[in-house]
Write an enzyme that holds these catalytic residues in place. Sequence first.
Site, mmCIF file in Angstrom:
data_model
loop_
_atom_site.group_PDB
_atom_site.id
_atom_site.type_symbol
_atom_site.label_atom_id
_atom_site.label_comp_id
_atom_site.label_asym_id
_atom_site.label_seq_id
_atom_site.Cartn_x
_atom_site.Cartn_y
_atom_site.Cartn_z
ATOM 1 C CE1 TYR A 1 31.245 34.875 45.121
ATOM 2 C CE2 TYR A 1 29.767 35.635 43.388
ATOM 3 C CZ TYR A 1 31.026 35.231 43.803
ATOM 4 O OH TYR A 1 32.059 35.180 42.902
ATOM 5 C CG ASP B 1 39.809 37.947 45.646
ATOM 6 O OD1 ASP B 1 40.773 37.980 44.865
ATOM 7 O OD2 ASP B 1 38.720 38.512 45.412
#
Length: 493
Positions: free
Chosen positions: A235, A114
């Site tokens: 991540y 995002d």
Amino acid sequence: MTHAKYDGFTREQLIARLHKLDMQADNYARTKKNAAIKAFNGSGDVDWSKCYRRKIALKFCYDGWDYNGLAIQGEPTALPTVEAVLQDALYKKRLIDPDAGAAGCEWARCGRTDKGVSAAGQVVSLYIRSNLRDGDGIVPPSNATTSAVASMSQSSALAPTLDGPTHDLGDLAFVDESASEDDSVDPPVTNSLGRKEFPYVSMLNRVLPPSIRILAWAPVSPTFSARFSCRYRHYKYFFSPHGLDLSQMREAASLLLGEHDFRNFCKLDAAKQISNFRRRIDRAEISPVDAGELWVFDLIGSAFLWHQVRHIMAVLFMVASGAEPVSLVRALLNVDGSDPDPSIPKLDRKPEYEMADGLPLVLWDCSYDAAEVPWVADAAEDAEGEDDVGEDSPGRLLEQMTSIHVRALIQTTMHGHFLEAAKKYRAPFVKNPLAVETLLGGGRKRYTTRYVPVLQRNRQEHVEILNEKWRQGKGTRRANRAETAAPADDADE
């Protein structure tokens, strides 16, 4: 052995003929070099019906704070998206057909990031224009017949062929289908098996901004998908340990391991109509970075929900700051009430809480089977000739990224000095003793005069109810618009 064509030539005629051949060779070499640079720079028209293609995976990194997320949006955005910039570079280099667009090259991404989120090892898969004419995975032009392609493949090993003007970049040879042939030039014989693939990495880096760097590419099978072939996603979330109880954070993170229903750790989007929120976490660890001024949270799993990592970090911050107990993680995972501890409440609806900031989040790696995705980096000689010293030449990729890193270090040091200068004129911030501090990551904090424990906050509606409301509302209107826009079927004869 003599050539009968020259048997009647005088000495002067032979010298003149040799001189003419030398001139033609020089002209041809010059034509090849100019056409090579033209093709490398992406100039000139391409007849896509005559182009060979292959499916590849591209690995790249980007600074997310410059972009409005990875994926192209259906409406204008304040900042460009990473995919829009990358696809524009592919169009500019004539590597994918702009008229066919992303759908025409079967574009697929591994992990959607995002706005503000970065990536060190993002991967997309697509069909791309190829310089090769035969071999595994090479798709012939759409107007080529099966017999013609088979004949070409069989003859290539037996006799030299020339499918178009061949351009040399040092010892790199590739064919530009768009270049016009010069009948006055006698082209040298070129074996199709001697061709090299286009230097995709350096071609794209030449036109991409420094905030997006192509790292490598890999030939993949037609069934490969950057999204569905991924074994796991890794991540990283960087944070300051100041004011945090890291032992509490570690204990809370360990509860995430295994397969769980993470509906309380994500942003619910009814438009996606998701009903299965079970995901597997294989690693959830925190560790210091370098000297320990920053720490990092490593999270590895098979797949992730929308904003899942940022919601997890928000909960870990609340636990590590002492605002919430470690048991909050167990409660948020106890969707079906199966926790053996009767003191842990069932939580099948998500309570309201703010997710962590996106700036420190990085999609670190997307992992694939090494045999299925053999990563390739351009060789230094594949750029634009032996004398190429451009900023985007393959040999300078690491040097360029080192330069970016040094500039960032300088900026960090300068901001530290700015802070010290400001301290001369401002007293340290004194927090209201009644205010409660909530850490959001990325240097952001939120203060409230009254802290409401997460389990006592308002909760969203149940997932099934949200999905049904969307189907009856926006989903129905969207389906009606699509039906109205669709062409009417032909009547039966």
